[in-house]
Enzyme design. Structure first.
Site, short mmCIF file in Angstrom:
data_model
loop_
_atom_site.label_atom_id
_atom_site.label_comp_id
_atom_site.label_asym_id
_atom_site.label_seq_id
_atom_site.Cartn_x
_atom_site.Cartn_y
_atom_site.Cartn_z
N GLY A 208 -10.45 10.93 8.63
CA GLY A 208 -11.78 10.39 8.99
C GLY A 208 -11.67 9.92 7.58
O GLY A 208 -11.33 10.10 6.44
N HIS B 69 -19.78 12.80 -0.90
CA HIS B 69 -20.51 11.70 -0.54
C HIS B 69 -21.45 11.69 -0.84
O HIS B 69 -22.45 12.42 -0.30
CB HIS B 69 -19.97 11.96 0.57
CG HIS B 69 -20.15 10.38 1.18
ND1 HIS B 69 -19.55 9.16 1.10
CD2 HIS B 69 -21.31 10.13 2.15
CE1 HIS B 69 -20.49 7.86 1.85
NE2 HIS B 69 -21.07 8.45 3.06
N ASN C 87 -14.57 16.81 -0.99
CA ASN C 87 -14.55 15.25 -1.63
C ASN C 87 -16.71 15.28 -1.82
O ASN C 87 -17.24 15.72 -1.09
CB ASN C 87 -14.88 13.82 -0.31
CG ASN C 87 -15.01 12.83 -0.70
OD1 ASN C 87 -14.68 12.27 -1.90
ND2 ASN C 87 -15.67 12.19 0.30
N ASP D 29 -10.65 14.72 5.49
CA ASP D 29 -9.84 14.71 6.50
C ASP D 29 -9.08 13.14 6.82
O ASP D 29 -9.67 12.81 5.88
CB ASP D 29 -10.12 15.64 7.67
CG ASP D 29 -11.21 14.90 8.10
OD1 ASP D 29 -11.62 13.83 7.52
OD2 ASP D 29 -11.71 15.40 9.89
N ASP E 64 -15.16 9.68 5.00
CA ASP E 64 -15.79 10.73 5.15
C ASP E 64 -16.40 11.86 6.47
O ASP E 64 -17.62 12.15 6.89
CB ASP E 64 -17.89 10.22 4.42
CG ASP E 64 -17.70 9.56 3.66
OD1 ASP E 64 -16.52 9.90 2.61
OD2 ASP E 64 -17.33 7.88 3.44
N ARG F 38 0.96 -1.17 0.05
CA ARG F 38 0.02 0.03 -0.47
C ARG F 38 0.91 1.64 -0.06
O ARG F 38 0.85 2.23 -0.54
CB ARG F 38 -0.80 -0.02 1.41
CG ARG F 38 -1.70 1.09 1.26
CD ARG F 38 -3.06 0.98 1.87
NE ARG F 38 -3.73 2.74 2.72
CZ ARG F 38 -4.62 2.58 0.97
NH1 ARG F 38 -5.15 1.62 0.30
NH2 ARG F 38 -5.41 4.26 1.34
C1 GAR Z 1 -20.85 9.26 -6.76
O1 GAR Z 1 -22.73 9.00 -6.65
C2 GAR Z 1 -19.73 9.80 -5.36
O2 GAR Z 1 -20.59 10.31 -4.62
C3 GAR Z 1 -19.73 9.11 -4.94
O3 GAR Z 1 -19.93 8.28 -6.14
C4 GAR Z 1 -20.82 8.71 -7.02
C5 GAR Z 1 -19.77 8.47 -8.69
O4 GAR Z 1 -20.75 8.69 -8.96
N1 GAR Z 1 -18.99 8.65 -3.77
C6 GAR Z 1 -18.55 8.20 -2.86
O5 GAR Z 1 -19.86 7.29 -2.97
C7 GAR Z 1 -17.47 8.39 -1.88
N2 GAR Z 1 -17.16 7.97 -1.34
P1 GAR Z 1 -20.07 9.41 -11.41
O6 GAR Z 1 -18.57 8.57 -11.15
O7 GAR Z 1 -21.45 8.99 -11.91
O8 GAR Z 1 -19.62 10.74 -11.07
#
Ligand code: GAR
Length: 207
Positions: free
Chosen positions: A142, A108, A106, A140, A144, A64
């Site tokens: 953590g 979410h 980010n 950060d 989300d 990693r």
């Molecule tokens: C989105 O819904 C975003 O919120 C999620 O991935 C999707 C990407 O869609 N992100 C997460 O879950 C991060 N924890 P996209 O590739 O069509 O933009």
């Protein structure tokens, strides 16, 4: 502002960022896309928009720490002012978080702090909440947990299934993320004690 996007999947949010920027330009440019797996929709979108793409594939490294070193190098090579996680499904290493504190966004698909981690739409349905939505926050160390920049609420209809909720939330994401990026590019986001304050638009600032 040099904007670098990170993505793992279809890239609809990345595409939307490019579209909004083309329509009503931010004070910034999309200098690159980093993906962590091959054959992503996001990379195809970047290719057809002449945005440079770097693949830093997690599985290509034995450890990693090697993946993290290459990811940091790839990020630094773009000299970004802002890094946008638009569907990036990896936790960033501490070295990157610290180096770019309050400069990594980010997206979410839940109303954080509710339902962090994987499958937040499924978590919301299993818990039976009546509203959910999406959140843009600074990352950060953590999962989300960083300071919240903006949120958008979605009503959950009776009998809603997971794919329907994913789609409903995505509609909101496509408005929310570009707006958050625009605020950043206009220097209108200030973080104090873990809380993001949005400054009013100044004279000459669009919006
Ligand atoms: C989105 O819904 C975003 O919120 C999620 O991935 C999707 C990407 O869609 N992100 C997460 O879950 C991060 N924890 P996209 O590739 O069509 O933009």
């Amino acid at each position: 502002m040099r904007i670098l996007t990170l993505a793992s999947g279809a890239g609809s949010n990345f595409q939307r960022l490019l579209e909004v920027h083309a329509d009503q330009p931010f004070q910034g440019q999309f200098v690159g896309l980093i993906v962590d797996r091959p054959n992503t929709g996001a990379a195809e979108i970047a290719n057809s928009s002449s945005v440079p793409v770097t693949l830093v594939e997690y599985r290509a490294y034995e450890q990693r720490s090697q993946f993290e070193d290459f990811l940091l190098q790839a990020i630094q090579s773009y000299e970004p002012d802002l890094i946008v996680g638009a569907g990036f499904m990896r936790i960033l290493p501490e070295a990157i978080i610290q180096r770019y504190e309050n400069r990594i966004m980010n997206l979410h698909p839940s109303l954080l702090p509710a339902f962090p981690g994987l499958h937040p739409q499924r978590q919301a349905l299993q818990r039976g909440v009546k509203v959910s939505g999406c959140t843009v926050h600074f990352m950060d160390s953590g999962v989300d947990t960083g300071p919240i920049i903006a949120q958008s609420v979605v009503q959950i209809p009776e009998g809603c299934d997971e794919q329907t909720l994913i789609n409903l939330i995505r509609i909101e994401e496509h408005e929310l993320l570009p707006e958050a990026v625009r605020l950043f590019c206009e220097n209108r986001l200030a973080v104090q004690n873990g809380v993001v304050h949005v400054k009013r638009a100044g004279p000459g600032t669009p919006g």
